[in-house]
Design a protein around this motif. Structure first.
Motif, PDB file in Angstrom:
ATOM      1  N   ALA A  31      12.234   8.137  -8.686  1.00 58.19           N
ATOM      2  CA  ALA A  31      10.800   8.426  -8.792  1.00 58.19           C
ATOM      3  C   ALA A  31      10.184   8.661  -7.420  1.00 58.19           C
ATOM      4  O   ALA A  31       9.354   9.569  -7.240  1.00 58.19           O
ATOM      5  N   ALA A  32      10.577   7.848  -6.447  1.00 56.06           N
ATOM      6  CA  ALA A  32      10.036   8.007  -5.102  1.00 56.06           C
ATOM      7  C   ALA A  32      10.445   9.350  -4.510  1.00 56.06           C
ATOM      8  O   ALA A  32       9.621  10.068  -3.926  1.00 56.06           O
ATOM      9  N   GLY A  36       8.320  12.804  -3.247  1.00 54.49           N
ATOM     10  CA  GLY A  36       8.357  13.075  -1.814  1.00 54.49           C
ATOM     11  C   GLY A  36       8.109  11.844  -0.967  1.00 54.49           C
ATOM     12  O   GLY A  36       7.643  11.944   0.171  1.00 54.49           O
ATOM     13  N   ARG A  37       8.438  10.669  -1.515  1.00 50.38           N
ATOM     14  CA  ARG A  37       8.216   9.419  -0.803  1.00 50.38           C
ATOM     15  C   ARG A  37       9.540   8.762  -0.437  1.00 50.38           C
ATOM     16  O   ARG A  37      10.570   9.016  -1.060  1.00 50.38           O
ATOM     17  N   ASP A  38       9.472   7.865   0.534  1.00 49.59           N
ATOM     18  CA  ASP A  38      10.617   7.063   0.909  1.00 49.59           C
ATOM     19  C   ASP A  38      10.737   5.916  -0.094  1.00 49.59           C
ATOM     20  O   ASP A  38       9.789   5.140  -0.270  1.00 49.59           O
ATOM     21  N   PRO A  39      11.873   5.755  -0.782  1.00 47.87           N
ATOM     22  CA  PRO A  39      12.018   4.649  -1.732  1.00 47.87           C
ATOM     23  C   PRO A  39      11.759   3.283  -1.116  1.00 47.87           C
ATOM     24  O   PRO A  39      11.343   2.350  -1.824  1.00 47.87           O
ATOM     25  N   ALA A  40      11.962   3.156   0.173  1.00 46.28           N
ATOM     26  CA  ALA A  40      11.724   1.872   0.846  1.00 46.28           C
ATOM     27  C   ALA A  40      10.248   1.487   0.840  1.00 46.28           C
ATOM     28  O   ALA A  40       9.902   0.333   1.109  1.00 46.28           O
ATOM     29  N   GLU A  41       9.354   2.448   0.533  1.00 46.60           N
ATOM     30  CA  GLU A  41       7.919   2.169   0.474  1.00 46.60           C
ATOM     31  C   GLU A  41       7.529   1.413  -0.797  1.00 46.60           C
ATOM     32  O   GLU A  41       6.410   0.924  -0.905  1.00 46.60           O
ATOM     33  N   ILE A 229       4.573   5.268  -9.310  1.00 46.93           N
ATOM     34  CA  ILE A 229       5.137   5.645  -8.007  1.00 46.93           C
ATOM     35  C   ILE A 229       4.670   7.040  -7.604  1.00 46.93           C
ATOM     36  O   ILE A 229       4.354   7.291  -6.437  1.00 46.93           O
ATOM     37  N   GLU A 230       4.578   7.934  -8.567  1.00 51.32           N
ATOM     38  CA  GLU A 230       4.079   9.280  -8.280  1.00 51.32           C
ATOM     39  C   GLU A 230       2.680   9.237  -7.683  1.00 51.32           C
ATOM     40  O   GLU A 230       2.332  10.062  -6.823  1.00 51.32           O
ATOM     41  N   CYS A 235       4.213  -1.279  -5.137  1.00 47.32           N
ATOM     42  CA  CYS A 235       4.849  -2.436  -5.770  1.00 47.32           C
ATOM     43  C   CYS A 235       4.846  -2.242  -7.273  1.00 47.32           C
ATOM     44  O   CYS A 235       3.777  -2.091  -7.881  1.00 47.32           O
ATOM     45  N   VAL A 236       6.031  -2.230  -7.879  1.00 45.26           N
ATOM     46  CA  VAL A 236       6.128  -2.172  -9.334  1.00 45.26           C
ATOM     47  C   VAL A 236       6.517  -3.554  -9.848  1.00 45.26           C
ATOM     48  O   VAL A 236       7.303  -4.262  -9.228  1.00 45.26           O
TER      49      VAL A 236
END
Length: 246
Positions: A31-32, A36-41, A229-230, A235-236
């Motif tokens: 999803a990250a 276009g996001r860093d999954p670590a975020e 996340i989109e 935080c989920v």
């Protein structure tokens, strides 16, 4: 010599949790990247309400450190049990359900954060409780809080309506013993998650503008974490997809 009967059951549960955790982390990662996001975020909060401390201990073994509980009494007992099962665990506990003000003093002794702050009176009760806990040496830092946002104003589910979020955030910001970390929401029932989380993202941005350190955007659960996340969730909160159906 055969092992005690409890060990094969524990091993099986550990494997079940390992596979579920890998699946959830895979969903977060996908999803990250799609956004276009860093999954670590994106952090993962394991919601362990109604599940035993033994499951929390296994999740600690698998690398998790953040756990969410709905009720103060259950959370307090589980925190004590985990401390006995995993004395070296650096676990942090968060209350994610609606909180009665009379539970604030007890909560301040063991919880890292309250993610469901939704009224001025609760802010004041938590501030007093955190101050007392700090004075008594029961905690070493302010109590971290998120302002819960109600996107539909539905009674009984908690949260402050969108137009009042910033006022409540300011009250937290003025408190002596609380740290405003950001905002939290639950998508309204029967609503399109994408639209709901889009509205929430705008609220979160306003709060960040007023309080640059309040960067946590807690949104998304087992069924809608991709949409959250989109729209910027950091935080989920995952229970069912990780631990199973209660």
């Amino acid at each position: 010599m055969s092992r005690p009967d409890t060990e094969p059951a524990e091993d099986a549960r550990r494997e079940t949790l390992r596979r579920a955790l890998a699946d959830v982390r895979g969903r977060i990662d996908a999803a990250a990247r799609a956004a276009g996001r860093d999954p670590a975020e994106v952090g993962l909060l394991a919601v362990t309400k109604t599940w035993p401390a033994s499951d929390v201990a296994l999740l600690v073994d698998l690398g998790l450190a953040e756990f969410g509980e709905n009720k103060e009494q259950e959370g307090a007992a589980k925190a004590d049990e985990l401390a006995a099962l995993r004395p070296d665990a650096a676990a942090r506990w968060r209350i994610v359900g609606r909180l009665q003000r009379n539970k604030a003093r007890s909560l301040a002794r063991w919880a890292h954060a309250v993610d469901s702050v939704d009224s001025p009176r609760l802010v004041d009760a938590l501030d007093r409780a955190a101050g007392a806990a700090l004075d008594a040496g029961e905690r070493s830092e302010p109590l971290h809080v998120l302002v819960q946002v109600s996107l539909d104003g539905a009674e009984g589910r908690g949260g402050v309506v969108v137009d009042e979020v910033e006022v409540l955030a300011e009250r937290v910001g003025r408190s002596a013993h609380l740290s405003l970390d950001g905002v939290m929401t639950v998508a309204p029932r029967d609503a399109d998650p994408g639209e709901a989380f889009g509205t929430f993202a705008a609220v979160a941005e306003r709060v960040r503008t007023a309080f640059p350190h309040a960067r946590t955007v807690s949104a998304g659960m087992s069924g809608d974490l991709e949409a959250a996340i989109e729209h910027g969730s950091t935080c989920v909160r995952v229970g069912t997809a990780l631990l199973g159906t209660r």
